[in-house]
Design a protein around this motif. Structure first.
Motif, PDB file in Angstrom:
ATOM      1  N   THR A   1      -9.036  37.651   5.042  1.00  0.00           N
ATOM      2  CA  THR A   1      -8.836  39.077   5.201  1.00  0.00           C
ATOM      3  C   THR A   1     -10.018  39.862   4.666  1.00  0.00           C
ATOM      4  OG1 THR A   1      -6.464  38.758   4.968  1.00  0.00           O
ATOM      5  CG2 THR A   1      -7.281  40.990   4.681  1.00  0.00           C
ATOM      6  N   ILE A   2     -10.549  39.465   3.501  1.00  0.00           N
ATOM      7  CA  ILE A   2     -11.695  40.168   2.920  1.00  0.00           C
ATOM      8  C   ILE A   2     -12.910  40.037   3.816  1.00  0.00           C
ATOM      9  CG2 ILE A   2     -13.370  40.114   1.040  1.00  0.00           C
ATOM     10  CD1 ILE A   2     -11.040  39.567  -0.830  1.00  0.00           C
ATOM     11  N   VAL A   3     -13.180  38.825   4.285  1.00  0.00           N
ATOM     12  CA  VAL A   3     -14.348  38.619   5.150  1.00  0.00           C
ATOM     13  C   VAL A   3     -14.161  39.361   6.461  1.00  0.00           C
ATOM     14  CG1 VAL A   3     -15.671  36.890   6.420  1.00  0.00           C
ATOM     15  CG2 VAL A   3     -14.961  36.428   4.088  1.00  0.00           C
TER      16      VAL A   3
ATOM     17  N   LEU B   1     -22.915  43.226  -0.891  1.00  0.00           N
ATOM     18  CA  LEU B   1     -24.377  43.169  -0.923  1.00  0.00           C
ATOM     19  C   LEU B   1     -24.924  42.268   0.187  1.00  0.00           C
ATOM     20  CD1 LEU B   1     -24.917  42.884  -4.786  1.00  0.00           C
ATOM     21  CD2 LEU B   1     -25.513  44.846  -3.339  1.00  0.00           C
ATOM     22  N   LEU B   2     -24.288  41.137   0.416  1.00  0.00           N
ATOM     23  CA  LEU B   2     -24.738  40.208   1.450  1.00  0.00           C
ATOM     24  C   LEU B   2     -24.572  40.802   2.844  1.00  0.00           C
ATOM     25  CD1 LEU B   2     -23.282  36.889  -0.008  1.00  0.00           C
ATOM     26  CD2 LEU B   2     -25.677  37.618  -0.015  1.00  0.00           C
ATOM     27  N   GLU B   3     -23.468  41.478   3.064  1.00  0.00           N
ATOM     28  CA  GLU B   3     -23.210  42.058   4.382  1.00  0.00           C
ATOM     29  C   GLU B   3     -24.129  43.229   4.690  1.00  0.00           C
ATOM     30  OE1 GLU B   3     -19.031  42.746   4.036  1.00  0.00           O
ATOM     31  OE2 GLU B   3     -18.540  40.726   4.721  1.00  0.00           O
ATOM     32  N   GLU B   4     -24.550  43.958   3.663  1.00  0.00           N
ATOM     33  CA  GLU B   4     -25.442  45.112   3.874  1.00  0.00           C
ATOM     34  C   GLU B   4     -26.780  44.719   4.471  1.00  0.00           C
ATOM     35  OE1 GLU B   4     -25.968  47.077   0.129  1.00  0.00           O
ATOM     36  OE2 GLU B   4     -24.136  48.256   0.353  1.00  0.00           O
ATOM     37  N   ARG B   5     -27.299  43.568   4.114  1.00  0.00           N
ATOM     38  CA  ARG B   5     -28.630  43.139   4.571  1.00  0.00           C
ATOM     39  C   ARG B   5     -28.563  41.765   5.229  1.00  0.00           C
ATOM     40  NH1 ARG B   5     -33.148  43.840   1.587  1.00  0.00           N
ATOM     41  NH2 ARG B   5     -34.143  43.224   3.511  1.00  0.00           N
ATOM     42  N   SER B   6     -27.566  41.567   6.059  1.00  0.00           N
ATOM     43  CA  SER B   6     -27.380  40.262   6.684  1.00  0.00           C
ATOM     44  C   SER B   6     -28.579  39.859   7.543  1.00  0.00           C
ATOM     45  CB  SER B   6     -26.101  40.254   7.517  1.00  0.00           C
ATOM     46  OG  SER B   6     -26.179  41.228   8.541  1.00  0.00           O
ATOM     47  N   ASP B   7     -29.288  40.823   8.099  1.00  0.00           N
ATOM     48  CA  ASP B   7     -30.446  40.516   8.942  1.00  0.00           C
ATOM     49  C   ASP B   7     -31.506  39.722   8.177  1.00  0.00           C
ATOM     50  OD1 ASP B   7     -30.749  42.873   7.402  1.00  0.00           O
ATOM     51  OD2 ASP B   7     -32.410  43.557   8.663  1.00  0.00           O
ATOM     52  N   ALA B   8     -31.743  40.067   6.919  1.00  0.00           N
ATOM     53  CA  ALA B   8     -32.737  39.356   6.102  1.00  0.00           C
ATOM     54  C   ALA B   8     -32.286  37.922   5.839  1.00  0.00           C
ATOM     55  CB  ALA B   8     -32.958  40.093   4.782  1.00  0.00           C
TER      56      ALA B   8
ATOM     57  N   PHE C   1     -17.091  39.075  -6.968  1.00  0.00           N
ATOM     58  CA  PHE C   1     -17.075  38.463  -5.639  1.00  0.00           C
ATOM     59  C   PHE C   1     -17.107  39.548  -4.561  1.00  0.00           C
ATOM     60  CE2 PHE C   1     -14.760  36.967  -1.890  1.00  0.00           C
ATOM     61  CZ  PHE C   1     -15.528  35.868  -1.547  1.00  0.00           C
ATOM     62  N   VAL C   2     -16.273  40.548  -4.718  1.00  0.00           N
ATOM     63  CA  VAL C   2     -16.220  41.651  -3.747  1.00  0.00           C
ATOM     64  C   VAL C   2     -17.582  42.340  -3.656  1.00  0.00           C
ATOM     65  CG1 VAL C   2     -15.148  43.885  -3.237  1.00  0.00           C
ATOM     66  CG2 VAL C   2     -13.731  41.975  -4.054  1.00  0.00           C
ATOM     67  N   GLU C   3     -18.207  42.599  -4.809  1.00  0.00           N
ATOM     68  CA  GLU C   3     -19.529  43.231  -4.841  1.00  0.00           C
ATOM     69  C   GLU C   3     -20.578  42.346  -4.174  1.00  0.00           C
ATOM     70  OE1 GLU C   3     -22.745  45.881  -5.861  1.00  0.00           O
ATOM     71  OE2 GLU C   3     -20.621  46.111  -5.466  1.00  0.00           O
ATOM     72  N   GLN C   4     -20.549  41.036  -4.464  1.00  0.00           N
ATOM     73  CA  GLN C   4     -21.526  40.123  -3.873  1.00  0.00           C
ATOM     74  C   GLN C   4     -21.395  40.094  -2.359  1.00  0.00           C
ATOM     75  OE1 GLN C   4     -24.142  38.013  -5.513  1.00  0.00           O
ATOM     76  NE2 GLN C   4     -24.619  38.597  -3.428  1.00  0.00           N
ATOM     77  N   MET C   5     -20.197  40.055  -1.865  1.00  0.00           N
ATOM     78  CA  MET C   5     -20.000  40.014  -0.416  1.00  0.00           C
ATOM     79  C   MET C   5     -20.484  41.317   0.226  1.00  0.00           C
ATOM     80  SD  MET C   5     -19.101  36.997  -0.160  1.00  0.00           S
ATOM     81  CE  MET C   5     -18.912  36.970   1.613  1.00  0.00           C
TER      82      MET C   5
ATOM     83  N   ALA D   1     -31.418  28.417  -7.415  1.00  0.00           N
ATOM     84  CA  ALA D   1     -30.983  29.338  -8.474  1.00  0.00           C
ATOM     85  C   ALA D   1     -29.468  29.312  -8.592  1.00  0.00           C
ATOM     86  CB  ALA D   1     -31.458  30.747  -8.173  1.00  0.00           C
ATOM     87  N   ARG D   2     -28.998  29.553  -9.813  1.00  0.00           N
ATOM     88  CA  ARG D   2     -27.570  29.755 -10.120  1.00  0.00           C
ATOM     89  C   ARG D   2     -27.481  31.058 -10.890  1.00  0.00           C
ATOM     90  NH1 ARG D   2     -24.317  24.718 -10.649  1.00  0.00           N
ATOM     91  NH2 ARG D   2     -25.670  22.991 -10.100  1.00  0.00           N
ATOM     92  N   LYS D   3     -26.622  31.939 -10.460  1.00  0.00           N
ATOM     93  CA  LYS D   3     -26.506  33.243 -11.108  1.00  0.00           C
ATOM     94  C   LYS D   3     -25.042  33.528 -11.438  1.00  0.00           C
ATOM     95  CE  LYS D   3     -30.797  33.973 -10.942  1.00  0.00           C
ATOM     96  NZ  LYS D   3     -31.556  33.985 -12.160  1.00  0.00           N
ATOM     97  N   PRO D   4     -24.778  34.030 -12.651  1.00  0.00           N
ATOM     98  CA  PRO D   4     -23.405  34.342 -13.055  1.00  0.00           C
ATOM     99  C   PRO D   4     -22.966  35.762 -12.685  1.00  0.00           C
ATOM    100  CG  PRO D   4     -24.852  34.596 -14.917  1.00  0.00           C
ATOM    101  CD  PRO D   4     -25.715  34.130 -13.772  1.00  0.00           C
ATOM    102  N   ALA D   5     -23.822  36.485 -11.971  1.00  0.00           N
ATOM    103  CA  ALA D   5     -23.517  37.866 -11.578  1.00  0.00           C
ATOM    104  C   ALA D   5     -24.051  38.093 -10.163  1.00  0.00           C
ATOM    105  CB  ALA D   5     -24.182  38.841 -12.552  1.00  0.00           C
ATOM    106  N   PRO D   6     -23.528  39.092  -9.467  1.00  0.00           N
ATOM    107  CA  PRO D   6     -24.010  39.360  -8.108  1.00  0.00           C
ATOM    108  C   PRO D   6     -25.507  39.657  -8.068  1.00  0.00           C
ATOM    109  CG  PRO D   6     -21.970  40.538  -8.520  1.00  0.00           C
ATOM    110  CD  PRO D   6     -22.422  39.977  -9.839  1.00  0.00           C
ATOM    111  N   TRP D   7     -26.117  39.230  -6.982  1.00  0.00           N
ATOM    112  CA  TRP D   7     -27.540  39.462  -6.735  1.00  0.00           C
ATOM    113  C   TRP D   7     -27.684  40.152  -5.404  1.00  0.00           C
ATOM    114  CZ3 TRP D   7     -31.976  35.400  -7.094  1.00  0.00           C
ATOM    115  CH2 TRP D   7     -32.529  35.433  -8.365  1.00  0.00           C
ATOM    116  N   ASP D   8     -28.627  41.081  -5.293  1.00  0.00           N
ATOM    117  CA  ASP D   8     -28.802  41.720  -3.989  1.00  0.00           C
ATOM    118  C   ASP D   8     -29.680  40.832  -3.101  1.00  0.00           C
ATOM    119  OD1 ASP D   8     -31.544  42.338  -4.392  1.00  0.00           O
ATOM    120  OD2 ASP D   8     -31.080  44.329  -5.135  1.00  0.00           O
ATOM    121  N   VAL D   9     -29.689  41.143  -1.823  1.00  0.00           N
ATOM    122  CA  VAL D   9     -30.380  40.312  -0.845  1.00  0.00           C
ATOM    123  C   VAL D   9     -31.888  40.290  -1.096  1.00  0.00           C
ATOM    124  CG1 VAL D   9     -30.896  40.057   1.621  1.00  0.00           C
ATOM    125  CG2 VAL D   9     -28.554  40.529   0.873  1.00  0.00           C
TER     126      VAL D   9
END
Length: 136
Positions: free
Chosen positions: A6-8, A59-66, A53-57, A108-116
């Motif tokens: 549902t989230i995706v 961020l990923l969807e905002e710049r999916s082209d990259a 998780f919600v924030e990471q998703m 890399a392993r990150k414990p917090a969301p990362w932008d694209v």
């Protein structure tokens, strides 16, 4: 798992122009399934409602082209009780973002969301990615 779907699906591919194959639920897949085909970016959380998780998703969807330009596949796992192969392999604790190379090496392993932009920089430093950029 239904909540994760549902989230995706909440942000439809038409709204964000996200390639539907870009974001996938890890499920029963393994990291070997992506070896030399894609660069997995794996997002783990103990719940699809985890704010990180919600924030990471988002961020990923905002710049999916990259991400698409860098042969990335985003794999999500928000079901720690199911102990999927990818979760067993990377052993996250709570939220974790893992970036892997096409050869399966953990970049890399990150414990917090990362932008694209940060994810792209990590990928662009890889020798194979530099070779791909030169050839294109």
């Amino acid at each position: 798992m239904v909540l994760m779907t549902t989230i995706v699906s909440a942000v439809s591919a038409a709204e964000t122009e996200t390639d539907p194959a870009l974001i996938q639920i890890a499920g029963d897949s393994t990291l070997d399934d992506w070896l030399w085909l894609k660069r997995p970016v794996v997002v783990f959380a103990d719940s699809p409602n985890d704010p990180r998780f919600v924030e990471q998703m988002r961020l990923l969807e905002e710049r999916s082209d990259a991400l698409i330009a860098r042969d990335v596949v985003v794999l999500t796992d928000t079901a720690p009780k199911e102990r999927g192969a990818i979760r067993k392999s990377l052993r996250p604790r709570g939220f974790m973002l893992a970036i892997l190379a096409k050869d399966g090496t953990v970049v890399a392993r990150k414990p917090a969301p990362w932008d694209v932009r940060e994810i792209s920089r990590s990928i662009d430093k890889l020798p194979l990615r530099q070779q791909e950029a030169r050839e294109n």
